[in-house]
Design a protein around this motif. Sequence first.
Motif, short mmCIF file in Angstrom:
data_model
loop_
_atom_site.label_atom_id
_atom_site.label_comp_id
_atom_site.label_asym_id
_atom_site.label_seq_id
_atom_site.Cartn_x
_atom_site.Cartn_y
_atom_site.Cartn_z
N TYR A 162 41.15 24.28 29.23
CA TYR A 162 42.48 24.20 29.55
C TYR A 162 43.24 25.63 29.24
N GLN A 163 43.09 26.21 28.07
CA GLN A 163 43.59 27.64 27.83
C GLN A 163 43.02 28.41 28.84
N ALA A 164 41.73 28.61 29.26
CA ALA A 164 41.19 29.75 30.10
C ALA A 164 41.86 30.06 31.17
N LEU A 165 42.61 29.17 31.73
CA LEU A 165 43.10 29.55 33.05
C LEU A 165 44.91 29.83 32.96
N GLU A 166 45.21 29.85 31.55
CA GLU A 166 46.40 30.44 31.29
C GLU A 166 46.84 31.69 31.39
N ASP A 167 48.01 32.05 31.84
CA ASP A 167 48.09 33.83 32.11
C ASP A 167 47.91 34.55 30.86
N GLU A 168 47.54 35.70 30.98
CA GLU A 168 47.57 36.50 29.71
C GLU A 168 46.24 36.35 28.89
N VAL A 169 45.24 35.60 29.36
CA VAL A 169 43.99 35.26 28.40
C VAL A 169 43.21 36.41 28.20
N GLN A 170 42.64 36.64 26.89
CA GLN A 170 42.03 37.77 26.78
C GLN A 170 40.56 37.33 26.47
N PHE A 171 39.78 37.21 27.28
CA PHE A 171 38.29 36.68 27.03
C PHE A 171 37.49 37.92 26.40
N ASP A 172 36.55 37.44 25.41
CA ASP A 172 35.82 38.37 24.77
C ASP A 172 34.91 39.27 25.52
N TYR A 173 34.28 38.71 26.48
CA TYR A 173 33.30 39.37 27.15
C TYR A 173 33.40 39.11 28.66
N TRP A 174 32.98 40.21 29.47
CA TRP A 174 33.35 40.13 30.83
C TRP A 174 32.27 40.79 31.71
N GLY A 175 31.84 40.13 32.71
CA GLY A 175 30.83 40.70 33.87
C GLY A 175 31.47 41.80 34.47
N GLN A 176 30.54 42.54 35.41
CA GLN A 176 31.12 43.78 36.26
C GLN A 176 31.61 43.25 37.52
N GLY A 177 31.25 42.01 37.94
CA GLY A 177 31.98 41.40 39.03
C GLY A 177 31.03 41.21 40.27
N THR A 178 31.27 40.26 41.07
CA THR A 178 30.60 40.45 42.43
C THR A 178 31.39 40.03 43.61
N GLN A 179 31.31 40.68 44.74
CA GLN A 179 32.24 40.78 45.81
C GLN A 179 32.09 39.56 46.57
N VAL A 180 33.15 38.76 46.73
CA VAL A 180 33.13 37.68 47.78
C VAL A 180 34.00 37.97 49.07
N THR A 181 33.65 37.98 50.11
CA THR A 181 34.30 38.33 51.40
C THR A 181 34.13 37.20 52.39
N VAL A 182 35.47 36.64 52.78
CA VAL A 182 35.48 35.49 53.68
C VAL A 182 36.12 36.06 54.82
N SER A 183 35.48 35.80 55.88
CA SER A 183 36.25 36.32 57.28
C SER A 183 36.70 35.08 58.02
N SER A 184 37.74 35.01 58.60
CA SER A 184 38.30 34.11 59.27
C SER A 184 38.02 34.19 60.76
#
Length: 126
Positions: A104-126
Amino acid sequence: QVSLVESGGGSVQAGGSLRLSCTASENIVSRYCMGWFRQAPGKEREGVAAIDSDGSTNYADAVKGRFTISKDNSKNTLYLQMNSLKADDSAMYYCAADEIYTAYQALEDEVQFDYWGQGTQVTVSS
């Protein structure tokens, strides 16, 4: 130092599906709160979904009913199944882990998670 590696992003047409994965370098998926976040160009980062150590889940309103977060503790892997994708879902998706937050807390604004990944791109075309 924990590392998180995302995979599964790509390009898809609106209405399609993708499944993102996030593999942790250590055995934290079973013990930590795990979350998926996204950030589109020019927009603030937003929480998408979270699952905590006991399996409780939470979703942003924008993805409820379309996205499902899950995890496989034995594989130290977090998943995000994304169905009925829309152009607005296009973003860089990040996996994150935190020892303290609840889902529940995880989706609040200003959360500061300890560890992050580098990300993966998602592109959706309409």
